[in-house]
Structure formats: C-alpha cells, structure tokens
Design a protein around this motif. Structure first.
Motif: not given
Length: 117
Positions: A65-84
């Motif tokens: 699951f490409a969760a990182g792109a979704y989390l970025r798009d929804t404002g739940q994650a930011a930055g180059e390196v994500l936890f998930l």
C-alpha cells in the motif's frame, strides 16, 4: 469461486482512504512477481477484486500500500522521510476457493490489518 479483496480505512480521520495505490505480488522463494495494481476509490475499496477465480491460487502473496502519498495528500505526514510510506502485508492463501479479504487501517503513525470477510 475464490477471490482476494482489500480496502483502506483512515482511522485518524474516521473515513475511507481514497486514492491509495495498491500493488499485489506473488511470492515464490526470494522472487516477487507483480500481478496486479489498482487505486482505491472514494469508498476506500478497489473497483474489482485484486484476484478471483482461477487467477487466485494457493501460495504466498504481498499487498503493498502506497500510504505515504495518501498521508502527505491529507496533511497527516510531511517531509522527505516518513515514518510510514509503503506498507507491505505478506499473507498466505491456503484454500484458493475461499474469499480472502485483507484490509488496511492507517493513520500517520500506525497501521493494522486482519483477515476480514
């Protein structure tokens, strides 16, 4: 007739996760063979089973699951390196005549899965 389905729920926002890319691999030894790819719809589900009928055989599989792109798009994650970022779920199909439902529940810092119905 057996089938493999999935869906993605955003537990932090309390709603389906739309637009998540999902890739399915067949695992054999050290080999990963990509056999399907899709994106979740507005209900967080795929428009069709990932596999069904004769295409679903006993063996080992992995959903990524490409969760990182979704989390970025929804404002739940930011930055180059994500936890998930990409979340792999490896599972086995023992009886290809059954329905295997493998959902993903995500938030910015946690995920879980289970065998659904």
């Amino acid at each position: 007739m057996g089938r493999l389905t999935t869906h993605v729920l955003d537990t932090a926002r309390g709603k389906p996760a739309a637009g998540v890319k999902i890739t399915l691999y067949r695992i054999s030894g050290q080999s990963h063979r990509k056999i399907a790819e899709t994106v979740t719809n507005g209900d967080g589900r795929t428009d069709a089973p990932m596999l069904e009928g004769a295409a679903l055989t006993a063996g080992r599989y992995e959903l990524v699951f490409a969760a990182g792109a979704y989390l970025r798009d929804t404002g739940q994650a930011a930055g180059e390196v994500l936890f998930l970022d990409e979340i792999p779920i490896r599972f086995g199909v023992a009886d290809a005549a059954q329905h295997y439902h493998v959902p993903l529940l995500i938030s910015g810092h946690a995920y879980s899965t289970y065998r659904g119905s």
